[in-house]
Design a protein around this motif. Structure first.
Motif, short mmCIF file in Angstrom:
data_model
loop_
_atom_site.label_atom_id
_atom_site.label_comp_id
_atom_site.label_asym_id
_atom_site.label_seq_id
_atom_site.Cartn_x
_atom_site.Cartn_y
_atom_site.Cartn_z
N ARG A 1 0.86 -1.57 2.00
CA ARG A 1 1.74 -1.06 0.96
C ARG A 1 3.16 -1.56 1.15
NH1 ARG A 1 5.51 2.65 0.30
NH2 ARG A 1 5.42 3.20 2.50
N ALA A 2 3.66 -1.44 2.40
CA ALA A 2 5.03 -1.87 2.69
C ALA A 2 5.19 -3.37 2.49
CB ALA A 2 5.40 -1.48 4.12
N SER A 3 4.19 -4.15 2.86
CA SER A 3 4.27 -5.61 2.73
C SER A 3 4.29 -6.05 1.27
CB SER A 3 3.10 -6.28 3.46
OG SER A 3 3.14 -5.99 4.84
N VAL A 4 3.40 -5.48 0.47
CA VAL A 4 3.34 -5.84 -0.95
C VAL A 4 4.61 -5.41 -1.66
CG1 VAL A 4 2.16 -5.38 -3.14
CG2 VAL A 4 0.82 -5.82 -1.07
N LEU A 5 5.06 -4.18 -1.37
CA LEU A 5 6.29 -3.69 -1.99
C LEU A 5 7.48 -4.56 -1.59
CD1 LEU A 5 7.83 -1.53 -3.58
CD2 LEU A 5 8.02 -0.21 -1.46
N GLY A 6 7.55 -4.94 -0.32
CA GLY A 6 8.66 -5.76 0.14
C GLY A 6 8.67 -7.13 -0.50
N ALA A 7 7.52 -7.79 -0.56
CA ALA A 7 7.46 -9.12 -1.16
C ALA A 7 7.79 -9.08 -2.65
CB ALA A 7 6.07 -9.72 -0.94
N LEU B 1 1.16 -12.65 -6.71
CA LEU B 1 1.22 -11.54 -5.76
C LEU B 1 0.53 -10.30 -6.32
CD1 LEU B 1 2.34 -10.26 -3.14
CD2 LEU B 1 4.41 -9.71 -4.41
N GLY B 2 0.81 -9.98 -7.57
CA GLY B 2 0.19 -8.81 -8.18
C GLY B 2 -1.32 -8.94 -8.27
N GLY B 3 -1.80 -10.13 -8.61
CA GLY B 3 -3.23 -10.34 -8.70
C GLY B 3 -3.92 -10.24 -7.36
N VAL B 4 -3.33 -10.85 -6.32
CA VAL B 4 -3.92 -10.79 -4.98
C VAL B 4 -3.92 -9.37 -4.44
CG1 VAL B 4 -3.60 -11.51 -2.58
CG2 VAL B 4 -3.39 -13.19 -4.42
N ALA B 5 -2.79 -8.66 -4.61
CA ALA B 5 -2.69 -7.29 -4.12
C ALA B 5 -3.70 -6.39 -4.81
CB ALA B 5 -1.28 -6.75 -4.33
N VAL C 1 -7.26 -7.23 -3.46
CA VAL C 1 -7.48 -6.66 -2.13
C VAL C 1 -7.70 -5.15 -2.22
CG1 VAL C 1 -6.37 -6.20 0.09
CG2 VAL C 1 -6.20 -8.46 -0.93
N GLY C 2 -6.97 -4.51 -3.13
CA GLY C 2 -7.12 -3.06 -3.29
C GLY C 2 -8.30 -2.65 -4.12
N GLY C 3 -9.05 -3.60 -4.66
CA GLY C 3 -10.24 -3.28 -5.45
C GLY C 3 -9.95 -3.02 -6.92
N ALA C 4 -8.73 -3.30 -7.39
CA ALA C 4 -8.37 -3.08 -8.79
C ALA C 4 -8.49 -4.39 -9.57
CB ALA C 4 -6.96 -2.52 -8.89
N PRO D 1 -7.39 -7.72 -10.99
CA PRO D 1 -6.31 -8.68 -10.72
C PRO D 1 -5.43 -8.94 -11.94
CG PRO D 1 -8.38 -9.45 -9.79
CD PRO D 1 -8.72 -8.28 -10.67
N LEU D 2 -6.04 -8.98 -13.13
CA LEU D 2 -5.27 -9.24 -14.34
C LEU D 2 -4.28 -8.12 -14.62
CD1 LEU D 2 -7.95 -10.72 -16.78
CD2 LEU D 2 -6.09 -11.93 -15.61
N LEU D 3 -4.73 -6.88 -14.43
CA LEU D 3 -3.86 -5.73 -14.65
C LEU D 3 -2.73 -5.72 -13.62
CD1 LEU D 3 -3.28 -3.18 -16.24
CD2 LEU D 3 -4.81 -1.93 -14.70
N GLY D 4 -3.08 -6.00 -12.36
CA GLY D 4 -2.05 -6.05 -11.32
C GLY D 4 -1.03 -7.13 -11.58
N ALA D 5 -1.50 -8.29 -12.01
CA ALA D 5 -0.58 -9.40 -12.31
C ALA D 5 0.31 -9.06 -13.50
CB ALA D 5 -1.38 -10.67 -12.58
N TRP D 6 -0.26 -8.43 -14.51
CA TRP D 6 0.51 -8.09 -15.71
C TRP D 6 1.61 -7.09 -15.40
CZ3 TRP D 6 2.63 -8.64 -20.16
CH2 TRP D 6 3.04 -7.54 -20.90
N ARG D 7 1.30 -6.08 -14.59
CA ARG D 7 2.29 -5.05 -14.27
C ARG D 7 3.53 -5.64 -13.61
NH1 ARG D 7 -2.06 -1.11 -12.76
NH2 ARG D 7 -2.04 -2.11 -10.72
N VAL D 8 3.33 -6.41 -12.54
CA VAL D 8 4.50 -6.93 -11.81
C VAL D 8 5.22 -8.00 -12.62
CG1 VAL D 8 3.58 -6.36 -9.55
CG2 VAL D 8 3.08 -8.59 -10.52
N THR D 9 4.49 -8.77 -13.42
CA THR D 9 5.12 -9.80 -14.24
C THR D 9 6.00 -9.18 -15.31
OG1 THR D 9 3.23 -11.29 -13.89
CG2 THR D 9 4.70 -11.81 -15.72
N PHE D 10 5.52 -8.13 -15.93
CA PHE D 10 6.29 -7.45 -16.98
C PHE D 10 7.61 -6.92 -16.44
CE2 PHE D 10 7.52 -3.40 -18.91
CZ PHE D 10 7.78 -3.81 -20.22
#
Length: 215
Positions: free
Chosen positions: A2-8, A174-178, A181-184, A186-195
């Motif tokens: 969590r800390a690593s993803v948040l930091g990056a 980063l959002g897609g990889v995170a 890894v978390g089982g969610a 990747p497209l949704l994760g990538a979209w959130r951080v990109t937005f």
């Protein structure tokens, strides 16, 4: 994790936004790079301090819970046995089996059983302030280096465009990889951080343009 993803993520967003804002204010290329490096150092230290304080508070809470549990085990072991038994019954064991399991686990490591099954504290998930602080600071610095490197190499006249496009690409990756890894998704994760990254850069670019025009 969590800390690593948040930091990056924070390293990319804050540094890219800072560079875009300064560039929009018509600052020189040298000033932009100096500002980016200062932002990297300040951000990494801020992330380390914030994560350390936050996780240390969690560790203090866990230690207080364990101390209270030790006192309860000494004061009323029968009640603690019933409490542990009820937990195992709630997880699907029969009362008799749950009572036997509670008795044997308490005989082996009473505080460990209560910490794990009653409080949700284990060696794997217990708070580690120093580890979290270092992970957060290191990942922030790694994230911040990416837009900073682009700023150093990109043509000055197209700097904002290069920073914006590459940083959004970094964030999406980063959002897609995170998320993967978390089982969610990747497209949704990538979209959130990109937005949110795009929004942050747009706002700081607007602020930089306004103040640059005024100055």
């Amino acid at each position: 994790m969590r800390a690593s993803v948040l930091g990056a993520n924070d390293g990319i967003v804050s540094t890219a936004s800072l560079i875009v804002g300064i560039a929009a204010a018509q600052a020189s290329h040298g000033s932009i790079l100096v500002t980016g490096v200062a932002g990297l150092v300040a951000g990494a230290m801020s992330m380390a301090a914030g994560e350390y304080v936050s996780v240390h508070s969690q560790a203090d809470t866990e230690e207080a819970d364990l101390a209270r549990e030790r006192a309860e085990l000494v004061a009323d072991p029968a009640a603690e046995h019933r409490e542990l038994t009820a937990i195992y019954v709630g997880r699907g064991l029969s009362y008799q089996l749950a009572s036997q399991v509670a008795e044997q686990l308490a005989a082996h490591d009473a505080i460990g059983a209560h910490a794990r099954d009653e409080l949700g504290i284990s060696e794997v998930v217990s708070a580690r302030p120093i580890q979290a602080a270092l992970a957060s600071a290191g990942s922030f610095a790694l994230g911040a280096v990416l837009p900073l490197a682009v700023a150093a190499l990109a043509p000055e006249k197209d700097l904002i465009l290069w920073i914006a496009l590459t940083s959004l690409l970094f964030l999406a990756s980063l959002g897609g990889v995170a998320a993967r890894v978390g089982g969610a998704s990747p497209l949704l994760g990538a979209w959130r951080v990109t937005f949110w990254g795009a929004l942050a850069m747009a706002v700081t670019a607007g602020v930089g343009s306004i103040f640059g025009a005024v100055l």
